[in-house]
Scaffold this motif. Structure first.
Motif, short mmCIF file in Angstrom:
data_model
loop_
_atom_site.label_atom_id
_atom_site.label_comp_id
_atom_site.label_asym_id
_atom_site.label_seq_id
_atom_site.Cartn_x
_atom_site.Cartn_y
_atom_site.Cartn_z
N ALA A 69 0.82 -1.20 0.00
CA ALA A 69 0.00 0.00 0.00
C ALA A 69 0.86 1.26 0.00
N TYR A 70 1.95 1.24 0.74
CA TYR A 70 2.85 2.39 0.78
C TYR A 70 3.49 2.63 -0.59
N ALA A 71 3.86 1.55 -1.27
CA ALA A 71 4.44 1.69 -2.61
C ALA A 71 3.42 2.24 -3.60
N PHE A 72 2.19 1.74 -3.54
CA PHE A 72 1.15 2.23 -4.46
C PHE A 72 0.77 3.69 -4.16
N ALA A 73 0.85 4.08 -2.90
CA ALA A 73 0.40 5.43 -2.52
C ALA A 73 1.46 6.49 -2.74
N ARG A 74 2.73 6.15 -2.58
CA ARG A 74 3.76 7.18 -2.55
C ARG A 74 4.85 7.05 -3.63
N TYR A 75 4.93 5.94 -4.29
CA TYR A 75 5.97 5.76 -5.31
C TYR A 75 5.36 5.71 -6.70
N ARG A 76 6.05 6.31 -7.64
CA ARG A 76 5.65 6.25 -9.05
C ARG A 76 6.62 5.35 -9.79
N PHE A 77 6.09 4.29 -10.42
CA PHE A 77 6.92 3.35 -11.14
C PHE A 77 6.13 2.84 -12.34
N PHE A 133 -3.20 5.97 3.19
CA PHE A 133 -1.89 6.59 3.01
C PHE A 133 -1.95 7.76 2.04
N MET A 134 -2.79 7.67 1.00
CA MET A 134 -2.90 8.76 0.03
C MET A 134 -3.51 10.00 0.66
N GLY A 135 -4.27 9.83 1.74
CA GLY A 135 -4.87 10.97 2.42
C GLY A 135 -3.96 11.64 3.42
N ILE A 136 -2.78 11.09 3.66
CA ILE A 136 -1.81 11.68 4.59
C ILE A 136 -1.00 12.74 3.84
N PRO A 137 -0.90 13.95 4.36
CA PRO A 137 -0.17 15.02 3.65
C PRO A 137 1.28 14.63 3.36
N LYS A 138 1.73 14.99 2.15
CA LYS A 138 3.11 14.68 1.76
C LYS A 138 4.12 15.52 2.53
#
Length: 277
Positions: free
Chosen positions: A95-103, A162-167
């Protein structure tokens, strides 16, 4: 002129809502009440209601002696703990990879995860059994839990959280010298505790009550969970003793019932904060 205060919209339940709630509550409680009545009374009172019927614990003693319940309880506890631990670790990382990483292929990979939600586990029984047989894991607890180690439901829930947590929190963590895993563990995981709790309840309940796959993949009491162990009471040649069956059923579901009664408020709050309806 001051801005109007924001209030949560709340509609008072109508009499129809109240009646519907009572009907649903009765439909849920009546089978449980019958199970308690049958389990705590002699077999001759299983089909008739008599307030003068004597209470007895003999049905529980007979059920406990008829099957290795201690082993079944241990197997079930180990199974749900093993599966939940694997699901939380793997789903958190995915989930962290899908939410915060672009690949490359990220959207396609996540779409495949969502497709898994549409596939019933029963469809994969033959393929899963063949895989476990090739790995030499038939009739083991690992064989029961391995197909469920990766949970698409948990990945979806945690990714959305995770996507709702501010960057900006990621940037602040990097300034403090935290790496990706430290940021995940110290920032994301604490903020997603309600989601973890809500999913843990769903996972434990499902795997505690799962029957078909454990029945197929196990052959001996040494690896059977509670649900499969209960089938011994339906294979008696002299007929079915509903008093013993209900006593065994209550023993198998007692941990979940007790846990819900003790932590009911925490359960409801976790589901509300997680957005699960």
């Amino acid at each position: 002129m001051s801005a109007p205060s924001e209030r949560l919209a709340y509609n008072e339940p109508t009499w129809l809502d109240t009646v519907a709630a009572w009907v649903l509550a009765l439909l849920w409680i009546l089978p449980l009440a019958y199970a308690f009545w049958t389990a705590f009374h002699p077999a001759e009172f299983a089909t008739r209601f008599d307030l003068t019927a004597p209470l007895t614990l003999d049905n529980f003693r007979r059920a406990w002696a008829a099957a290795p319940f201690a082993r079944y309880f241990l197997n079930t506890t180990l199974l749900v703990t093993m599966v939940l631990a694997a699901q939380l670790v793997l789903s958190t990382l995915a989930a962290y990879a899908f939410a915060r990483y672009r690949f490359p292929g990220r959207n396609v990979a996540f779409a495949l995860v969502l497709v898994q939600l549409m596939i019933m586990p029963d469809i994969l029984l033959v393929e899963n059994y063949q895989t476990m047989a090739k790995l030499g894991l038939v009739d083991t607890l690992l064989a029961i839990g391995l197909p469920y180690f990766a949970s698409a439901f948990a990945i979806f829930l945690l990714r959305q959280t995770f996507m709702g947590i501010p960057k900006e929190l990621d940037e602040a963590a990097r300034v403090e010298g935290a790496g990706p895993l430290q940021t995940l563990w110290r920032v994301y995981v604490p903020l997603a505790k309600p989601v973890y709790t809500a999913f843990a309840l769903v996972s434990i309940s499902f795997h505690w009550n799962n029957f078909l796959w454990p029945l197929i993949i196990t052959n001996s009491p040494s690896a059977r969970p509670l649900t499969v162990g209960l089938q011994v009471f339906s294979s008696v040649d002299q007929g079915v003793d509903w008093s013993v069956i209900t006593a065994a059923t209550l023993m198998s579901c007692a941990p979940l019932l007790v846990a819900f009664l003790l932590f009911q408020r925490q359960f409801v709050q976790s589901f509300m904060r997680a957005g699960i309806k």
